[in-house]
Design an enzyme around this catalytic site. Structure first.
Site, short mmCIF file in Angstrom:
data_model
loop_
_atom_site.label_atom_id
_atom_site.label_comp_id
_atom_site.label_asym_id
_atom_site.label_seq_id
_atom_site.Cartn_x
_atom_site.Cartn_y
_atom_site.Cartn_z
N HIS A 136 0.84 -1.20 0.00
CA HIS A 136 0.00 0.00 0.00
C HIS A 136 0.88 1.26 0.00
CE1 HIS A 136 -3.22 2.80 0.77
NE2 HIS A 136 -2.63 3.21 1.89
N ARG A 145 5.16 10.20 -5.98
CA ARG A 145 6.56 10.63 -6.12
C ARG A 145 7.36 9.81 -7.11
NH1 ARG A 145 5.25 10.74 -0.71
NH2 ARG A 145 5.91 8.57 -0.50
N GLU A 204 -9.05 -2.40 6.29
CA GLU A 204 -8.09 -2.44 7.40
C GLU A 204 -8.58 -3.40 8.48
OE1 GLU A 204 -6.59 1.24 8.87
OE2 GLU A 204 -6.91 2.32 6.97
N ASP A 236 -11.61 2.58 6.84
CA ASP A 236 -11.19 3.98 7.05
C ASP A 236 -11.60 4.78 5.81
OD1 ASP A 236 -9.89 6.31 7.78
OD2 ASP A 236 -7.91 5.60 7.15
N ARG A 240 -10.16 11.39 -1.14
CA ARG A 240 -8.81 11.51 -1.69
C ARG A 240 -8.49 12.90 -2.21
NH1 ARG A 240 -6.58 7.38 0.88
NH2 ARG A 240 -7.42 5.36 0.28
N GLN A 243 -7.79 15.00 0.77
CA GLN A 243 -6.50 14.54 1.31
C GLN A 243 -5.32 15.11 0.52
OE1 GLN A 243 -6.23 10.24 1.44
NE2 GLN A 243 -4.27 10.22 2.50
N TYR A 247 -2.81 17.34 2.92
CA TYR A 247 -2.00 16.41 3.73
C TYR A 247 -0.58 16.89 4.07
CZ TYR A 247 1.14 14.32 0.20
OH TYR A 247 2.11 14.08 -0.72
N LYS A 256 -10.21 12.23 6.53
CA LYS A 256 -10.46 10.95 7.20
C LYS A 256 -11.22 11.08 8.51
CE LYS A 256 -6.48 8.72 5.11
NZ LYS A 256 -6.90 7.33 4.83
N THR A 353 -4.33 0.48 5.38
CA THR A 353 -4.85 -0.31 4.26
C THR A 353 -3.98 -1.54 4.03
OG1 THR A 353 -5.51 1.77 3.27
CG2 THR A 353 -5.54 -0.17 1.84
N GLU A 367 -5.74 2.64 -5.16
CA GLU A 367 -4.80 1.72 -5.79
C GLU A 367 -5.45 0.94 -6.92
OE1 GLU A 367 -2.08 -0.44 -2.80
OE2 GLU A 367 -3.70 0.41 -1.60
MN MN Z 1 -6.19 4.31 6.82
#
Ligand code: MN
Length: 419
Positions: A136, A145, A204, A236, A240, A243, A247, A256, A353, A367
């Protein structure tokens, strides 16, 4: 011969006598109290307690089962948890007449699961979410990145985590309101406000803390399991786009904190014992405070199913395993407390995750669709880049024994439109 109950339990049931998970249930009439699942039934521990079945030193003269959370029972620790399991395995055994041959007593002790409402198992004071699946972290890092810098330099040295929001942890079956927030497209000059366009799940698991540790007293890794009661499934929920904008540099916040769902039945470490496996190899070797004797994980099969509003049954979109976690629960707990941070009964520590190496084992839409680049095509022809209003996401999990399963039940939630 294998242990067997007089209660009828089918071989694919999540809750045979080998499991005996704890939860808080509320019958149609009456207050919430502690129950243990067996087959399709719930055993009311408060009734057995009143009858004196738990009158032994492990309970320190306390009554703990006519309560609306497991917290008092959690604080008692493993001797009381083991004693309870021993008493129940005896009373529920096919060999024991106490309940088996007493219809009037069975009528007081058992409830059908379908007639009871499940509540949160604990008053959760604190919730922490780790980031412990290598695949993950590697997949998400690659998206952000590139593959060369996928993992941050700290990732293989410590179990990365953030402190989450305990007040919005909800029990399975609670609807999930699509959150609104700030988002900013990469080419936009300024952010805009509105409902998230990229709502996601994260498959999770999480463990509940039993006895806490005092402030200033780290838990040595070889004592970690003294503080761990058992495990639940967790989703969870994540926004996105919110986030991505918020973040840096302190990690997830509003993306979240709107909702985190857990399954109602807590499966104990005792029930998971037959499914214990060695923790995966770690390279580099972690620092001494993260090295445990015989560190372990569990062989728990996990899947996530998506059911859109036009589907009759869910379609499985993730198939993974708890063994895909790089860091163990003992390492997570030892790391969390190494500063002297005090854990408390009912605290919830989650895995992050759980993705594996294969594409089908990816534990979130981020993903599976590679950040929305490759939409999922479902069997009925619908496509999904992210979760849509009316979608229901359900996570299930179980350990497979020779002729029985130790299961977790499910954690499920349906997406409601933004308010
Ligand atoms: Mn999580």
């Amino acid at each position: 011969m294998a242990l067997r109950s007089f209660v009828e339990v089918s071989p694919d049931s999540y809750f045979p006598i080998q499991n005996l998970p704890f939860g808080i249930f509320q019958p149609k009439q009456g207050k919430p109290r502690v129950g243990v699942a067996i087959g399709d039934l719930i055993t009311d521990l408060s009734v057995l307690e009143e009858l004196g079945h738990f009158r032994s030193p492990e309970f320190r003269d306390q009554k703990v089962f006519l309560e609306d959370s497991l917290n008092t029972f959690l604080a008692l620790g493993r001797p009381a948890w083991r004693k309870t399991r021993e008493v129940l395995q005896h009373l529920l055994s096919a060999e024991t007449p106490t309940l088996r041959d007493n219809a009037r007593l069975r009528g007081k002790v058992f409830y059908a699961q379908k007639d009871a409402a499940m509540k949160l198992p604990a008053r959760i004071g604190n919730y922490t979410d780790f980031y412990s699946s290598y695949h993950h972290a590697h997949n998400v890092g690659t998206m952000l990145r590139g593959p060369e810098n996928a993992l941050m330099p700290n990732w293989k040295w410590l179990p990365v985590a953030y402190h989450g929001r305990a007040s919005s942890v909800v029990v399975s079956g609670t609807d999930v309101r699509r959150p609104s927030g700030q988002t900013k497209a990469p080419d936009a000059a300024a952010p805009t406000f509105g409902p998230t366009k990229s709502l996601d799940y994260e498959l999770e698991m999480a463990f509940l803390i039993g006895p806490g540790n005092s402030l200033g007293q780290p838990v040595p890794i070889n004592r970690a399991t003294d503080h761990i009661f058992g495990l639940v499934l967790m989703n969870d929920w994540s926004a996105r786009d919110i986030q991505a904008w918020e973040y840096q540099p302190l990690g997830p916040f509003l993306s979240k904190n709107f909702c985190t769902s857990i399954s109602p039945w807590v499966v104990t470490l005792e029930a998971l014992e037959p499914f214990r496996k060695p923790r995966p190899q770690q390279d580099p070797e972690p620092l001494p405070y993260l090295r445990a004797k015989n560190d372990f994980t569990f062989d728990i099969y996990l899947e996530a199913g998506l059911q859109t509003s036009s589907m009759g049954t869910p379609q499985v979109i993730t198939r993974t395993n708890f063994q895909n976690l790089y860091w163990s629960i003992a390492q997570q707990l030892a790391h969390h407390t190494i500063t002297g941070c005090n854990l408390e009964p009912g605290d919830l520590l989650a895995s992050g995750t759980i993705s594996g190496e294969t594409e089908e084992s990816r534990g979130c839409m981020l993903e599976l669709t590679w950040r929305g680049a490759n939409a999922l095509t479902l069997a009925n022809g619908e496509t999904r880049k992210w979760l849509e209003d009316g979608d229901t996401l359900t996570i299930t999990g179980w350990c497979q024994g020779d002729d029985y399963r130790v299961g977790f039940g499910e954690v499920s939630g349906c997406i409601l439109p933004a308010g």
